[in-house]
Design a protein around this motif. Structure first.
Motif, PDB file in Angstrom:
ATOM      1  N   ILE A  81     -13.174  20.872  13.099  1.00 49.74           N
ATOM      2  CA  ILE A  81     -12.761  19.551  13.563  1.00 49.74           C
ATOM      3  C   ILE A  81     -11.789  19.713  14.720  1.00 49.74           C
ATOM      4  CG2 ILE A  81     -11.704  17.346  12.933  1.00 49.74           C
ATOM      5  CD1 ILE A  81     -12.235  18.086   9.994  1.00 49.74           C
ATOM      6  N   PHE A  82     -12.111  19.098  15.864  1.00 52.19           N
ATOM      7  CA  PHE A  82     -11.198  19.064  17.002  1.00 52.19           C
ATOM      8  C   PHE A  82     -10.903  17.610  17.334  1.00 52.19           C
ATOM      9  CE2 PHE A  82     -12.738  23.343  17.365  1.00 52.19           C
ATOM     10  CZ  PHE A  82     -11.711  24.050  17.999  1.00 52.19           C
ATOM     11  N   VAL A  83      -9.617  17.269  17.458  1.00 52.18           N
ATOM     12  CA  VAL A  83      -9.190  15.930  17.862  1.00 52.18           C
ATOM     13  C   VAL A  83      -8.300  16.078  19.073  1.00 52.18           C
ATOM     14  CG1 VAL A  83      -7.965  13.839  17.204  1.00 52.18           C
ATOM     15  CG2 VAL A  83      -9.324  15.056  15.497  1.00 52.18           C
ATOM     16  N   ASN A  84      -8.652  15.403  20.179  1.00 52.62           N
ATOM     17  CA  ASN A  84      -7.908  15.539  21.432  1.00 52.62           C
ATOM     18  C   ASN A  84      -7.744  17.013  21.824  1.00 52.62           C
ATOM     19  OD1 ASN A  84      -7.518  12.785  22.027  1.00 52.62           O
ATOM     20  ND2 ASN A  84      -5.822  12.676  20.585  1.00 52.62           N
ATOM     21  N   SER A  85      -8.802  17.790  21.616  1.00 55.02           N
ATOM     22  CA  SER A  85      -8.876  19.208  21.977  1.00 55.02           C
ATOM     23  C   SER A  85      -8.038  20.116  21.094  1.00 55.02           C
ATOM     24  CB  SER A  85      -8.476  19.424  23.448  1.00 55.02           C
ATOM     25  OG  SER A  85      -9.371  18.744  24.303  1.00 55.02           O
ATOM     26  N   LYS A 116     -18.250  18.952   5.368  1.00 51.17           N
ATOM     27  CA  LYS A 116     -19.564  19.328   4.847  1.00 51.17           C
ATOM     28  C   LYS A 116     -20.662  18.690   5.682  1.00 51.17           C
ATOM     29  CE  LYS A 116     -17.967  19.717   0.033  1.00 51.17           C
ATOM     30  NZ  LYS A 116     -18.148  19.230  -1.358  1.00 51.17           N
ATOM     31  N   ILE A 117     -21.782  19.398   5.771  1.00 52.96           N
ATOM     32  CA  ILE A 117     -22.959  18.857   6.438  1.00 52.96           C
ATOM     33  C   ILE A 117     -23.974  18.490   5.365  1.00 52.96           C
ATOM     34  CG2 ILE A 117     -24.844  19.316   8.039  1.00 52.96           C
ATOM     35  CD1 ILE A 117     -23.041  21.362   9.409  1.00 52.96           C
ATOM     36  N   ILE A 118     -24.331  17.220   5.315  1.00 55.26           N
ATOM     37  CA  ILE A 118     -25.282  16.727   4.323  1.00 55.26           C
ATOM     38  C   ILE A 118     -26.359  15.930   5.044  1.00 55.26           C
ATOM     39  CG2 ILE A 118     -25.614  15.345   2.240  1.00 55.26           C
ATOM     40  CD1 ILE A 118     -22.667  15.793   1.585  1.00 55.26           C
ATOM     41  N   ASP A 119     -27.589  16.391   4.954  1.00 54.02           N
ATOM     42  CA  ASP A 119     -28.735  15.710   5.565  1.00 54.02           C
ATOM     43  C   ASP A 119     -28.503  15.428   7.049  1.00 54.02           C
ATOM     44  OD1 ASP A 119     -30.097  15.692   3.144  1.00 54.02           O
ATOM     45  OD2 ASP A 119     -29.230  13.769   2.534  1.00 54.02           O
ATOM     46  N   GLY A 120     -27.917  16.411   7.756  1.00 53.18           N
ATOM     47  CA  GLY A 120     -27.771  16.272   9.197  1.00 53.18           C
ATOM     48  C   GLY A 120     -26.561  15.494   9.649  1.00 53.18           C
ATOM     49  N   SER A 121     -25.722  15.041   8.705  1.00 54.68           N
ATOM     50  CA  SER A 121     -24.499  14.331   9.066  1.00 54.68           C
ATOM     51  C   SER A 121     -23.290  15.129   8.604  1.00 54.68           C
ATOM     52  CB  SER A 121     -24.458  12.936   8.417  1.00 54.68           C
ATOM     53  OG  SER A 121     -25.471  12.117   8.931  1.00 54.68           O
ATOM     54  N   ALA A 156     -28.203  18.706  13.126  1.00 59.18           N
ATOM     55  CA  ALA A 156     -27.990  20.014  12.503  1.00 59.18           C
ATOM     56  C   ALA A 156     -29.313  20.645  12.122  1.00 59.18           C
ATOM     57  CB  ALA A 156     -27.118  19.863  11.259  1.00 59.18           C
ATOM     58  N   GLY A 157     -29.393  21.954  12.303  1.00 58.85           N
ATOM     59  CA  GLY A 157     -30.564  22.710  11.908  1.00 58.85           C
ATOM     60  C   GLY A 157     -30.301  23.447  10.616  1.00 58.85           C
ATOM     61  N   ALA A 158     -31.142  24.419  10.311  1.00 58.94           N
ATOM     62  CA  ALA A 158     -31.009  25.173   9.068  1.00 58.94           C
ATOM     63  C   ALA A 158     -29.702  25.946   9.029  1.00 58.94           C
ATOM     64  CB  ALA A 158     -32.199  26.126   8.911  1.00 58.94           C
ATOM     65  N   TYR A 159     -29.281  26.500  10.197  1.00 59.24           N
ATOM     66  CA  TYR A 159     -28.026  27.254  10.218  1.00 59.24           C
ATOM     67  C   TYR A 159     -26.839  26.342   9.941  1.00 59.24           C
ATOM     68  CZ  TYR A 159     -23.890  29.496  12.103  1.00 59.24           C
ATOM     69  OH  TYR A 159     -22.627  29.988  12.262  1.00 59.24           O
ATOM     70  N   ALA A 160     -26.867  25.150  10.542  1.00 60.62           N
ATOM     71  CA  ALA A 160     -25.745  24.221  10.381  1.00 60.62           C
ATOM     72  C   ALA A 160     -25.555  23.819   8.934  1.00 60.62           C
ATOM     73  CB  ALA A 160     -25.962  22.988  11.250  1.00 60.62           C
ATOM     74  N   ALA A 161     -26.630  23.846   8.162  1.00 58.51           N
ATOM     75  CA  ALA A 161     -26.524  23.429   6.767  1.00 58.51           C
ATOM     76  C   ALA A 161     -25.641  24.365   5.964  1.00 58.51           C
ATOM     77  CB  ALA A 161     -27.914  23.356   6.148  1.00 58.51           C
ATOM     78  N   PRO A 170       0.828  -1.198   0.000  1.00 61.06           N
ATOM     79  CA  PRO A 170       0.000   0.000   0.000  1.00 61.06           C
ATOM     80  C   PRO A 170       0.862   1.248   0.000  1.00 61.06           C
ATOM     81  CG  PRO A 170       0.038  -1.017   2.154  1.00 61.06           C
ATOM     82  CD  PRO A 170       0.729  -1.967   1.219  1.00 61.06           C
ATOM     83  N   MET A 171       0.368   2.294  -0.626  1.00 60.48           N
ATOM     84  CA  MET A 171       1.093   3.550  -0.681  1.00 60.48           C
ATOM     85  C   MET A 171       0.337   4.587   0.124  1.00 60.48           C
ATOM     86  SD  MET A 171       2.232   3.808  -4.661  1.00 60.48           S
ATOM     87  CE  MET A 171       0.536   3.875  -5.198  1.00 60.48           C
ATOM     88  N   LYS A 172       1.077   5.473   0.784  1.00 55.39           N
ATOM     89  CA  LYS A 172       0.461   6.574   1.491  1.00 55.39           C
ATOM     90  C   LYS A 172       0.140   7.666   0.481  1.00 55.39           C
ATOM     91  CE  LYS A 172       2.573   5.748   5.966  1.00 55.39           C
ATOM     92  NZ  LYS A 172       3.322   6.334   7.083  1.00 55.39           N
ATOM     93  N   VAL A 173      -1.126   8.002   0.371  1.00 60.53           N
ATOM     94  CA  VAL A 173      -1.529   9.003  -0.610  1.00 60.53           C
ATOM     95  C   VAL A 173      -2.528   9.952   0.016  1.00 60.53           C
ATOM     96  CG1 VAL A 173      -1.181   7.436  -2.551  1.00 60.53           C
ATOM     97  CG2 VAL A 173      -3.416   7.568  -1.471  1.00 60.53           C
ATOM     98  N   GLY A 174      -2.776  11.051  -0.652  1.00 58.28           N
ATOM     99  CA  GLY A 174      -3.793  11.983  -0.197  1.00 58.28           C
ATOM    100  C   GLY A 174      -5.165  11.377  -0.416  1.00 58.28           C
ATOM    101  N   LEU A 175      -5.986  11.376   0.605  1.00 63.03           N
ATOM    102  CA  LEU A 175      -7.291  10.735   0.521  1.00 63.03           C
ATOM    103  C   LEU A 175      -8.391  11.781   0.698  1.00 63.03           C
ATOM    104  CD1 LEU A 175      -6.548   7.566   2.635  1.00 63.03           C
ATOM    105  CD2 LEU A 175      -6.546   7.797   0.164  1.00 63.03           C
ATOM    106  N   ALA A 176      -8.236  12.886  -0.007  1.00 62.01           N
ATOM    107  CA  ALA A 176      -9.202  13.968   0.161  1.00 62.01           C
ATOM    108  C   ALA A 176     -10.599  13.536  -0.229  1.00 62.01           C
ATOM    109  CB  ALA A 176      -8.776  15.174  -0.679  1.00 62.01           C
ATOM    110  N   GLY A 177     -10.703  12.571  -1.151  1.00 63.36           N
ATOM    111  CA  GLY A 177     -12.016  12.163  -1.616  1.00 63.36           C
ATOM    112  C   GLY A 177     -12.712  11.202  -0.681  1.00 63.36           C
ATOM    113  N   LEU A 178     -11.954  10.587   0.234  1.00 64.66           N
ATOM    114  CA  LEU A 178     -12.542   9.640   1.159  1.00 64.66           C
ATOM    115  C   LEU A 178     -13.033  10.387   2.384  1.00 64.66           C
ATOM    116  CD1 LEU A 178      -9.808   6.962   0.777  1.00 64.66           C
ATOM    117  CD2 LEU A 178     -12.150   6.764  -0.002  1.00 64.66           C
ATOM    118  N   VAL A 179     -14.164   9.972   2.921  1.00 67.83           N
ATOM    119  CA  VAL A 179     -14.740  10.722   4.022  1.00 67.83           C
ATOM    120  C   VAL A 179     -15.116   9.800   5.160  1.00 67.83           C
ATOM    121  CG1 VAL A 179     -15.650  12.551   2.555  1.00 67.83           C
ATOM    122  CG2 VAL A 179     -17.062  10.559   3.014  1.00 67.83           C
ATOM    123  N   LEU A 180     -15.138  10.384   6.344  1.00 67.69           N
ATOM    124  CA  LEU A 180     -15.573   9.691   7.541  1.00 67.69           C
ATOM    125  C   LEU A 180     -16.845  10.378   8.013  1.00 67.69           C
ATOM    126  CD1 LEU A 180     -14.854   7.596   9.790  1.00 67.69           C
ATOM    127  CD2 LEU A 180     -13.760   9.478  11.001  1.00 67.69           C
TER     128      LEU A 180
END
Length: 210
Positions: free
Chosen positions: A31-35, A45-50, A20-25, A4-14
């Protein structure tokens, strides 16, 4: 399977479930990881509340390895692509526990405890020969995790609260352990693995740093 090669995975999402409400859309999520806020060239991106975020941003924020196998179209996050079920053995548990005991003895400045766990030809670049009274990193370890394994070897991710430096408060680094006849033969810092953070949260209520 190709290596396997380490590559940019901008297209892959978690995906993270997010109420989310109307404003969140229309808002751009942070993003905060370990503060620590994680910056990424690909906006969440926020899509359908996720909330959808680049998986590389999360992985790098956690200080874990990410690999992409183009042939099988598979992402490996802190995982060995060549792992086989039979590799998960009693030997791994023994080596992991030995490494953890060494780390605890090192963290407690227990010179004899360190020496009791190593071979006579033991080598390391974690501290110098005059440990524990010589010049070395005086940071205390707040988190450890075994992250990779190979024959007679184990890589452990170390999180240290650093007190001897002014430029940063938390250091994340990987240490590679090798073993010989039930003892530790060497402990070496993995080159270019060090990462410096403003803060690190082990669990809610236990944060280190500024």
């Amino acid at each position: 399977m190709k290596s396997p090669m380490k590559v940019g995975l901008a297209g892959l999402v978690l995906t993270v479930v997010f109420s989310a409400g109307a404003y969140a859309a229309t808002a751009v999520p942070k993003i905060f990881v370990n503060s620590n806020q994680v910056k990424t060239s690909t906006q969440p991106k926020i899509i359908d509340g996720s909330v959808y975020v680049p998986i590389r941003a999360i992985s790098e924020g956690l200080g874990v390895d990410i690999q992409w196998d183009n042939k099988s179209k598979t992402v490996y996050v802190e995982s060995d692509p060549n792992f086989k079920l039979e590799d998960s053995s009693v030997q791994y548990v023994s080596e992991r526990n030995l490494a953890y005991k060494w780390i605890m003895a090192y963290d407690e400045r227990n010179h004899q405890g360190v020496l009791d766990l190593v071979t006579s030809n033991f080598t390391t670049d974690i501290y110098n020969e005059s440990f524990p009274t010589g010049t070395y990193n005086m940071g205390s370890i707040v988190d450890i995790k075994a992250v990779a394994r190979e024959t007679n070897g184990l890589t452990v991710r170390i999180v240290q609260r650093v007190t001897a430096e002014d430029d940063y408060k938390v250091k994340v680094e990987k240490w590679n352990f090798t073993f010989e006849e039930g003892k530790i033969k060497s402990v070496k810092a993995v080159p270019n693995s060090a990462k410096y953070l403003d803060r690190y949260t082990v669990f809610p209520g236990a944060s280190f740093g500024i």
